[in-house]
Design a protein around this motif. Structure first.
Motif, PDB file in Angstrom:
ATOM      1  N   GLU A  50       0.835  -1.203   0.000  1.00 28.96           N
ATOM      2  CA  GLU A  50       0.000   0.000   0.000  1.00 28.96           C
ATOM      3  C   GLU A  50       0.860   1.240   0.000  1.00 28.96           C
ATOM      4  N   THR A  51       0.332   2.295  -0.600  1.00 25.83           N
ATOM      5  CA  THR A  51       0.987   3.593  -0.612  1.00 25.83           C
ATOM      6  C   THR A  51      -0.094   4.663  -0.669  1.00 25.83           C
ATOM      7  N   ASN A  52       0.288   5.898  -0.497  1.00 26.14           N
ATOM      8  CA  ASN A  52      -0.660   7.009  -0.608  1.00 26.14           C
ATOM      9  C   ASN A  52      -1.001   7.246  -2.072  1.00 26.14           C
ATOM     10  N   ILE A  53      -2.251   7.599  -2.354  1.00 24.15           N
ATOM     11  CA  ILE A  53      -2.615   7.858  -3.744  1.00 24.15           C
ATOM     12  C   ILE A  53      -1.865   9.072  -4.285  1.00 24.15           C
ATOM     13  N   SER A  54      -1.427   9.941  -3.414  1.00 17.93           N
ATOM     14  CA  SER A  54      -0.665  11.113  -3.863  1.00 17.93           C
ATOM     15  C   SER A  54       0.722  10.721  -4.384  1.00 17.93           C
ATOM     16  N   ASP A  55       1.169   9.499  -4.116  1.00 25.09           N
ATOM     17  CA  ASP A  55       2.471   9.017  -4.595  1.00 25.09           C
ATOM     18  C   ASP A  55       2.397   8.371  -5.974  1.00 25.09           C
ATOM     19  N   LEU A  56       1.198   8.221  -6.542  1.00 22.14           N
ATOM     20  CA  LEU A  56       1.038   7.514  -7.810  1.00 22.14           C
ATOM     21  C   LEU A  56       1.224   8.435  -9.007  1.00 22.14           C
ATOM     22  N   ILE A  57       1.852   7.888 -10.043  1.00 22.23           N
ATOM     23  CA  ILE A  57       2.041   8.592 -11.313  1.00 22.23           C
ATOM     24  C   ILE A  57       1.538   7.661 -12.411  1.00 22.23           C
ATOM     25  N   PHE A  58       0.498   8.083 -13.123  1.00 22.21           N
ATOM     26  CA  PHE A  58      -0.050   7.296 -14.226  1.00 22.21           C
ATOM     27  C   PHE A  58       0.994   7.219 -15.331  1.00 22.21           C
ATOM     28  N   ILE A  59       1.226   6.028 -15.867  1.00 25.44           N
ATOM     29  CA  ILE A  59       2.193   5.850 -16.952  1.00 25.44           C
ATOM     30  C   ILE A  59       1.493   6.208 -18.256  1.00 25.44           C
ATOM     31  N   LYS A  60       2.006   7.209 -18.949  1.00 24.68           N
ATOM     32  CA  LYS A  60       1.333   7.763 -20.117  1.00 24.68           C
ATOM     33  C   LYS A  60       1.735   7.082 -21.431  1.00 24.68           C
ATOM     34  N   SER A  61       1.840   5.771 -21.416  1.00 25.87           N
ATOM     35  CA  SER A  61       2.119   5.036 -22.653  1.00 25.87           C
ATOM     36  C   SER A  61       0.809   4.845 -23.415  1.00 25.87           C
ATOM     37  N   ASP A  62       0.897   4.642 -24.729  1.00 23.30           N
ATOM     38  CA  ASP A  62      -0.307   4.402 -25.526  1.00 23.30           C
ATOM     39  C   ASP A  62      -1.054   3.177 -25.014  1.00 23.30           C
ATOM     40  N   TYR A  63      -0.309   2.122 -24.680  1.00 24.90           N
ATOM     41  CA  TYR A  63      -0.926   0.894 -24.174  1.00 24.90           C
ATOM     42  C   TYR A  63      -1.737   1.171 -22.912  1.00 24.90           C
ATOM     43  N   ASN A  64      -1.163   1.891 -21.972  1.00 27.98           N
ATOM     44  CA  ASN A  64      -1.826   2.147 -20.694  1.00 27.98           C
ATOM     45  C   ASN A  64      -3.029   3.081 -20.876  1.00 27.98           C
TER      46      ASN A  64
END
Length: 76
Positions: A50-64
């Protein structure tokens, strides 16, 4: 600097980086969100943490991005 995501913008099943990870090539799959906490899984070993949602970075690949669109359409 990356935009901080809110719980509404997170897509369960998509890939994310974290702000604190030691290797920039690591990717994690979002499993669930509970309040301000996010549960992630490693892609290779399937270990969860688990981690804080503020620590997440969406991966901006075409697939994702396409995966997020597919998942959001299924939920509608």
């Amino acid at each position: 600097m990356e935009k901080i995501l809110s719980a509404e913008e997170l897509v369960i099943g998509c890939n994310y980086h974290t702000t604190w990870q030691s290797n920039s090539r690591m990717r994690f799959v979002l499993i669930s969100v509970n309040g301000t906490k996010a549960k992630l899984s490693t892609r290779r070993t399937q270990r969860t943490f688990e981690t804080n949602i503020s620590d997440l970075i969406f991966i901006k690949s075409d697939y994702n991005k396409n995966k997020a669109k597919r998942i959001k359409n299924i939920e509608l």
